[in-house]
Scaffold this motif. Sequence first.
Motif, PDB file in Angstrom:
ATOM      1  N   PHE A 445       3.748  12.779   8.192  1.00 13.43           N
ATOM      2  CA  PHE A 445       3.924  11.360   8.457  1.00 13.43           C
ATOM      3  C   PHE A 445       3.384  10.513   7.304  1.00 13.43           C
ATOM      4  CE2 PHE A 445       5.301  11.439  12.902  1.00 13.43           C
ATOM      5  CZ  PHE A 445       6.085  10.287  12.912  1.00 13.43           C
ATOM      6  N   SER A 446       2.326  11.002   6.652  1.00 15.94           N
ATOM      7  CA  SER A 446       1.842  10.284   5.460  1.00 15.94           C
ATOM      8  C   SER A 446       2.896  10.293   4.367  1.00 15.94           C
ATOM      9  CB  SER A 446       0.556  10.936   4.954  1.00 15.94           C
ATOM     10  OG  SER A 446      -0.464  10.820   5.906  1.00 15.94           O
ATOM     11  N   LEU A 447       3.604  11.419   4.224  1.00 17.85           N
ATOM     12  CA  LEU A 447       4.699  11.502   3.241  1.00 17.85           C
ATOM     13  C   LEU A 447       5.812  10.526   3.596  1.00 17.85           C
ATOM     14  CD1 LEU A 447       5.997  12.880   0.784  1.00 17.85           C
ATOM     15  CD2 LEU A 447       6.881  14.635   2.338  1.00 17.85           C
ATOM     16  N   ALA A 448       6.175  10.461   4.896  1.00 19.30           N
ATOM     17  CA  ALA A 448       7.250   9.555   5.309  1.00 19.30           C
ATOM     18  C   ALA A 448       6.851   8.098   5.089  1.00 19.30           C
ATOM     19  CB  ALA A 448       7.581   9.801   6.780  1.00 19.30           C
ATOM     20  N   VAL A 449       5.634   7.732   5.488  1.00 14.39           N
ATOM     21  CA  VAL A 449       5.197   6.341   5.348  1.00 14.39           C
ATOM     22  C   VAL A 449       5.027   5.975   3.867  1.00 14.39           C
ATOM     23  CG1 VAL A 449       3.362   4.708   5.891  1.00 14.39           C
ATOM     24  CG2 VAL A 449       4.107   6.345   7.616  1.00 14.39           C
ATOM     25  N   SER A 450       4.536   6.927   3.057  1.00 15.21           N
ATOM     26  CA  SER A 450       4.403   6.638   1.620  1.00 15.21           C
ATOM     27  C   SER A 450       5.775   6.455   0.967  1.00 15.21           C
ATOM     28  CB  SER A 450       3.628   7.760   0.927  1.00 15.21           C
ATOM     29  OG  SER A 450       4.312   8.991   1.055  1.00 15.21           O
ATOM     30  N   SER A 451       6.798   7.172   1.483  1.00 10.79           N
ATOM     31  CA  SER A 451       8.172   6.962   0.979  1.00 10.79           C
ATOM     32  C   SER A 451       8.656   5.564   1.320  1.00 10.79           C
ATOM     33  CB  SER A 451       9.118   8.006   1.575  1.00 10.79           C
ATOM     34  OG  SER A 451       8.687   9.312   1.260  1.00 10.79           O
ATOM     35  N   VAL A 452       8.364   5.122   2.553  1.00 11.14           N
ATOM     36  CA  VAL A 452       8.735   3.757   2.951  1.00 11.14           C
ATOM     37  C   VAL A 452       7.986   2.741   2.103  1.00 11.14           C
ATOM     38  CG1 VAL A 452       8.683   2.096   4.844  1.00 11.14           C
ATOM     39  CG2 VAL A 452       9.298   4.479   5.289  1.00 11.14           C
ATOM     40  N   LEU A 453       6.694   3.000   1.844  1.00 10.99           N
ATOM     41  CA  LEU A 453       5.900   2.095   1.015  1.00 10.99           C
ATOM     42  C   LEU A 453       6.479   2.026  -0.398  1.00 10.99           C
ATOM     43  CD1 LEU A 453       3.420   0.312   0.563  1.00 10.99           C
ATOM     44  CD2 LEU A 453       2.118   2.409   0.087  1.00 10.99           C
ATOM     45  N   ALA A 454       6.864   3.173  -0.942  1.00 13.91           N
ATOM     46  CA  ALA A 454       7.452   3.191  -2.284  1.00 13.91           C
ATOM     47  C   ALA A 454       8.752   2.394  -2.314  1.00 13.91           C
ATOM     48  CB  ALA A 454       7.688   4.636  -2.724  1.00 13.91           C
ATOM     49  N   ASN A 482       6.998   8.100  -7.900  1.00 15.70           N
ATOM     50  CA  ASN A 482       6.422   9.450  -7.769  1.00 15.70           C
ATOM     51  C   ASN A 482       4.919   9.394  -7.520  1.00 15.70           C
ATOM     52  OD1 ASN A 482       8.944  10.500  -8.181  1.00 15.70           O
ATOM     53  ND2 ASN A 482       8.628  10.957 -10.361  1.00 15.70           N
ATOM     54  N   SER A 483       4.253   8.454  -8.170  1.00 13.52           N
ATOM     55  CA  SER A 483       2.811   8.321  -7.988  1.00 13.52           C
ATOM     56  C   SER A 483       2.466   7.958  -6.537  1.00 13.52           C
ATOM     57  CB  SER A 483       2.248   7.268  -8.938  1.00 13.52           C
ATOM     58  OG  SER A 483       2.497   7.625 -10.273  1.00 13.52           O
ATOM     59  N   ILE A 484       3.253   7.003  -5.983  1.00  8.32           N
ATOM     60  CA  ILE A 484       2.986   6.586  -4.596  1.00  8.32           C
ATOM     61  C   ILE A 484       3.261   7.728  -3.625  1.00  8.32           C
ATOM     62  CG2 ILE A 484       3.722   5.011  -2.764  1.00  8.32           C
ATOM     63  CD1 ILE A 484       4.279   2.927  -4.915  1.00  8.32           C
ATOM     64  N   VAL A 485       4.417   8.395  -3.835  1.00  7.14           N
ATOM     65  CA  VAL A 485       4.823   9.465  -2.913  1.00  7.14           C
ATOM     66  C   VAL A 485       3.875  10.663  -2.986  1.00  7.14           C
ATOM     67  CG1 VAL A 485       6.650  11.131  -2.420  1.00  7.14           C
ATOM     68  CG2 VAL A 485       7.231   8.763  -2.877  1.00  7.14           C
ATOM     69  N   LEU A 486       3.295  10.920  -4.145  1.00 10.68           N
ATOM     70  CA  LEU A 486       2.388  12.064  -4.288  1.00 10.68           C
ATOM     71  C   LEU A 486       0.946  11.717  -3.922  1.00 10.68           C
ATOM     72  CD1 LEU A 486       3.722  13.677  -7.596  1.00 10.68           C
ATOM     73  CD2 LEU A 486       4.037  14.499  -5.260  1.00 10.68           C
ATOM     74  N   ALA A 487       0.480  10.563  -4.334  1.00 13.25           N
ATOM     75  CA  ALA A 487      -0.936  10.226  -4.170  1.00 13.25           C
ATOM     76  C   ALA A 487      -1.301   9.998  -2.705  1.00 13.25           C
ATOM     77  CB  ALA A 487      -1.270   8.996  -5.000  1.00 13.25           C
ATOM     78  N   CYS A 488      -0.450   9.257  -1.985  1.00 13.00           N
ATOM     79  CA  CYS A 488      -0.798   8.930  -0.586  1.00 13.00           C
ATOM     80  C   CYS A 488      -0.890  10.175   0.306  1.00 13.00           C
ATOM     81  CB  CYS A 488       0.221   7.927  -0.031  1.00 13.00           C
ATOM     82  SG  CYS A 488       0.159   6.327  -0.867  1.00 13.00           S
ATOM     83  N   PRO A 489       0.096  11.086   0.287  1.00 10.69           N
ATOM     84  CA  PRO A 489      -0.064  12.310   1.092  1.00 10.69           C
ATOM     85  C   PRO A 489      -1.196  13.202   0.594  1.00 10.69           C
ATOM     86  CG  PRO A 489       2.240  11.957   0.527  1.00 10.69           C
ATOM     87  CD  PRO A 489       1.443  11.002  -0.306  1.00 10.69           C
ATOM     88  N   LEU A 490      -1.492  13.143  -0.734  1.00  6.92           N
ATOM     89  CA  LEU A 490      -2.558  13.978  -1.268  1.00  6.92           C
ATOM     90  C   LEU A 490      -3.913  13.577  -0.687  1.00  6.92           C
ATOM     91  CD1 LEU A 490      -3.396  16.227  -3.181  1.00  6.92           C
ATOM     92  CD2 LEU A 490      -3.605  14.516  -4.997  1.00  6.92           C
ATOM     93  N   ILE A 491      -4.127  12.279  -0.552  1.00  2.48           N
ATOM     94  CA  ILE A 491      -5.386  11.817   0.049  1.00  2.48           C
ATOM     95  C   ILE A 491      -5.498  12.302   1.498  1.00  2.48           C
ATOM     96  CG2 ILE A 491      -6.692   9.781   0.746  1.00  2.48           C
ATOM     97  CD1 ILE A 491      -5.473   8.330  -1.655  1.00  2.48           C
ATOM     98  N   GLN A 492      -4.367  12.208   2.211  1.00  5.70           N
ATOM     99  CA  GLN A 492      -4.365  12.705   3.595  1.00  5.70           C
ATOM    100  C   GLN A 492      -4.625  14.213   3.643  1.00  5.70           C
ATOM    101  OE1 GLN A 492      -4.958  11.833   6.593  1.00  5.70           O
ATOM    102  NE2 GLN A 492      -3.025  10.959   7.372  1.00  5.70           N
ATOM    103  N   ALA A 493      -4.035  14.940   2.679  1.00  8.82           N
ATOM    104  CA  ALA A 493      -4.247  16.386   2.629  1.00  8.82           C
ATOM    105  C   ALA A 493      -5.712  16.732   2.372  1.00  8.82           C
ATOM    106  CB  ALA A 493      -3.349  17.003   1.550  1.00  8.82           C
ATOM    107  N   LEU A 494      -6.381  15.949   1.543  1.00  8.34           N
ATOM    108  CA  LEU A 494      -7.798  16.185   1.271  1.00  8.34           C
ATOM    109  C   LEU A 494      -8.635  15.929   2.533  1.00  8.34           C
ATOM    110  CD1 LEU A 494      -8.162  14.601  -2.284  1.00  8.34           C
ATOM    111  CD2 LEU A 494      -8.141  17.033  -1.687  1.00  8.34           C
ATOM    112  N   LEU A 495      -8.277  14.878   3.276  1.00  4.60           N
ATOM    113  CA  LEU A 495      -8.969  14.621   4.537  1.00  4.60           C
ATOM    114  C   LEU A 495      -8.787  15.778   5.519  1.00  4.60           C
ATOM    115  CD1 LEU A 495      -8.227  10.829   5.233  1.00  4.60           C
ATOM    116  CD2 LEU A 495     -10.451  11.861   4.770  1.00  4.60           C
TER     117      LEU A 495
END
Length: 632
Positions: A445-454, A482-495
């Motif tokens: 869902f973080s990936l989907a929302v980050s795609s919408v944000l991008a 690419n930065s938005i789509v990768l960075a936002c899910p990455l932060i969620q993945a770290l959590l």
Amino acid sequence: MPMLKEKEICLAFTEMMKSDFYATSGSKLLHIFNTWSKGEVIILFGDSSAVANVQVVAFVYETQRKAPFLKVWIFTSNWKLNALNSEYVLQGIKPFHGALHFTDHTREVSEFSRFLMSLDPLKPRGDFFLPRWWEYVFHCKIHKPGKIPPKTEKTCTGKENLQNLPSYTFEASMTGESYNIYNAIYAVAHALHAMHGSRGQPAMLRLGKRISNVQSWQLLPYLRNVQFNNSAGDEISFSENGLGSGRYNLLNWVLFPNLSFLSVKVGQIDSGAPRGQDFTINSDAIIWTRKKMPFARCGLKRCQAGERRRVPEGKPVCCYQCAPCPEGAISNQTDAASCDPCPEDQYPNMDKDHCIAKKIHFLAYQEPLGYALTSLQLSLSMITLGVLAIFLKHHDTPIVKANNRDLSYILLVSLLLCFLCSFLFIGRPGKLTCLFRQTTFAILFSLAVSSVLAKTVMVVLAFMATKPGNKTRKLLGKPLTNSIVLACPLIQALLCASWLVTSPPYPNLDFHSLIGETILECNEGSALMFYAVLAYLGFLALISFTVAFLARKLPDSFNEAKFITFSMLVFCSVWISFLPTYLSTKGKSMVAVEIFSILASGAGLLACIFFPKCYIILFRPDLNQRKNIMGH
């Protein structure tokens, strides 16, 4: 009384009878009748005179009231029948039918019975009592030798059969009192024998003086060490405090309709026996006064299985009331003092008299709710695949290219995976499903929302770049998206990784939330990490909604901001309502709420962003042309 209270036995009354009881007035007798009527069981402690007084009360009661005095009597060892007149005995013993009598322990001594049967009243051997007793019980007369008896008198032959006498007139076996005397005499004899044979014997014995000169204090040390088996097979020994162990027989007195009388042994007490065997009783062999076991309490109702006794404040323990067992507890006995809780994996039945196994509670595929959610998941997944196929087929059209075609593909794939990940929430929870279902859902869902944000950021930057001299044109392109789509899910993945390392979710059994069922659920491990993951997802959604809302009034040709605004509004509404609903439910309902939130928010993104474009692609191809779009 303290001992009775400790055993939860209540006294309805106590009565101390004086020796001049026969002089009792009528009013006093009336008071005794009313008092004694309160009890179901009467314990009588006293000597033979006390028993005679009780017999008088019972006889007068039955005479005046014209009704039997039906009580369960318990007599101590002092009570015995010693009357010779059979009519008097039967009348006096009639109220005591079914009584329980604790007597001194006795055993059959065969020599004693043979000795009794060999008694000859004509040759009493110096016993002046035997001839008189013989005359009384056999209603005959013993005459001196050479004297002619009168014809009207029955002459005793000395051959009368003692065994024909009733037990209350002549006891052929050794009574408890006689048995104690018998053992005592033999104990003294053994002590004298040990005293005479010891090296430390008194000087008077060594000089041959008579044994009658021995003082009791000289015999006592030897008596303490006496240990022998008597002729009946009982072991006799003493301790510092006297007899080694008290032993009693429990007799049940039975009066038959033909006026015969019998005492039946129904139990015994042996304080020297192992715990649990020191008191034995055969309750089935007892003949009760009223044909059934007595029920001694204030009321008439027994507490049945599923109930417990409750004593009102200030009342004795026998005046209890019946209260149903509390939730989760049972009682399977009559008049239970307390209810026993069921094990955690069991619960009481409707009657609360036994425990039954709880059903395992989880959201299964086979039940209606699981079937409905599965069908919805598959339907949304197929629709998402259909939209992706449409976009791939018309990938060269302006409406697909508009606002970054790759971001649309990423969003559709992430939505498809979100719909599919909800299958992890259905079925029997296991270690792997519990470990990965929340983290998988959060990252996708973080990936989907980050795609919408991008997409939203690209819309804003695209229209800002059209202004002369604006430097935002340099930010347009794949690096930013690419930065938005990768960075936002990455932060969620770290959590999520921190969550799995520190306190991972695990399968858990909840025995207490639902009655009759054990919830098999996934414990989230750390509630703080769970809400942190949801909070981060809500943070991304809020940013996307804010940016899209600010860009909603830009020109419409290439502007997805309005659709993104509506989609994020649906998304945020779903997850805001999710939290209170999720926290107020248990078991499969809680899981169903989360699955529905995943499907509803994903469906909102899919419908608001992609359905308008699919409508133009499929039904209005004339609008899907560059010149038409540029014209607007």
